[in-house]
Design an enzyme around this catalytic site. Structure first.
Site, PDB file in Angstrom:
ATOM      1  N   CYS A 112      -4.304  -4.735  -9.026  1.00  0.00           N
ATOM      2  CA  CYS A 112      -4.903  -3.704  -8.194  1.00  0.00           C
ATOM      3  C   CYS A 112      -4.553  -3.905  -6.721  1.00  0.00           C
ATOM      4  O   CYS A 112      -3.396  -3.800  -6.339  1.00  0.00           O
ATOM      5  CB  CYS A 112      -6.410  -3.648  -8.446  1.00  0.00           C
ATOM      6  SG  CYS A 112      -7.174  -2.080  -8.000  1.00  0.00           S
ATOM      7  N   HIS A 113      -5.512  -4.248  -5.864  1.00  0.00           N
ATOM      8  CA  HIS A 113      -5.228  -4.515  -4.459  1.00  0.00           C
ATOM      9  C   HIS A 113      -4.864  -5.985  -4.224  1.00  0.00           C
ATOM     10  O   HIS A 113      -4.478  -6.356  -3.112  1.00  0.00           O
ATOM     11  CB  HIS A 113      -6.431  -4.133  -3.592  1.00  0.00           C
ATOM     12  CG  HIS A 113      -6.632  -2.658  -3.460  1.00  0.00           C
ATOM     13  ND1 HIS A 113      -7.186  -1.889  -4.457  1.00  0.00           N
ATOM     14  CD2 HIS A 113      -6.342  -1.798  -2.448  1.00  0.00           C
ATOM     15  CE1 HIS A 113      -7.233  -0.625  -4.077  1.00  0.00           C
ATOM     16  NE2 HIS A 113      -6.726  -0.536  -2.859  1.00  0.00           N
TER      17      HIS A 113
END
Length: 195
Positions: A112-113
């Site tokens: 994800c991030h």
């Protein structure tokens, strides 16, 4: 094949980690026989979130980023959560830890991030990877090749780099980490001693 005797380090801050991106890979790796250690910025509870907005589970860390030593582990995992990842990528200790795993030829995984930390650690350039779509420009500007796939495994840079986009990709992400560790063992990779 199982991961008995394998030690995995998860890096996190104390607030904003996406609950399932921490919890589900930990459960998957433990079920495969690995020992999992959670290192947070402070030795205080990790307050996770769900979809960056709602409170999630509280996770007790095992150690701090400052006390964690890459030599004691076989792989590192960086969960996402926008706030967590934004804080983690500016943490010099977290940057050094990821770079140490990469330099030692050990698998580095981020979802994800989480790949923001790969960028700041200097391990994203020249690699194939994925992330949450909003990070694409950042990663491409750092010299990475970004792909819109649920999991991207790049073995080209002296260590295996495993990345995924979002919580919906967690099963593929966790399975790729297990595969990378099993592959390392088959190739004669040395597992660290159990602490």
């Amino acid at each position: 094949m199982t991961l008995d005797g394998t030690n995995i380090l998860f890096l996190t801050t104390n607030y904003g980690t996406e609950q399932d991106e921490l919890r589900r890979p930990m459960e998957h790796l433990r079920a495969a026989g690995a020992r999992v250690t959670v290192a947070a910025r402070r030795h205080e509870p990790v307050l996770t979130v769900v979809s960056d907005r709602r409170p999630g589970l509280v996770v007790e860390p095992d150690t701090t980023l400052e006390k964690a030593d890459a030599e004691e582990y076989d792989a590192v995992v960086v969960p996402g959560g926008t706030v967590n990842a934004d804080r983690l990528r500016t943490d010099v200790t977290a940057q050094r830890l990821v770079a140490a795993f990469a330099d030692a030829g050990k698998p580095v995984a981020a979802i994800c991030h989480g790949p923001w930390l790969l960028l700041e650690s200097g391990v994203a350039g020249g690699r194939d990877l994925t992330s949450y779509p909003s990070l694409r420009t950042d990663l491409e500007n750092a010299g990475a090749s970004w792909h819109d796939r649920q999991v991207v495994v790049d073995r080209s840079g002296g260590h295996t780099l495993i990345t995924s986009r979002r919580p919906a990709d967690l099963d593929a992400f966790a399975a790729a980490i297990v595969d990378a560790l099993e592959e390392s063992t088959r190739a004669g990779g040395r597992r660290t001693a159990t602490r």
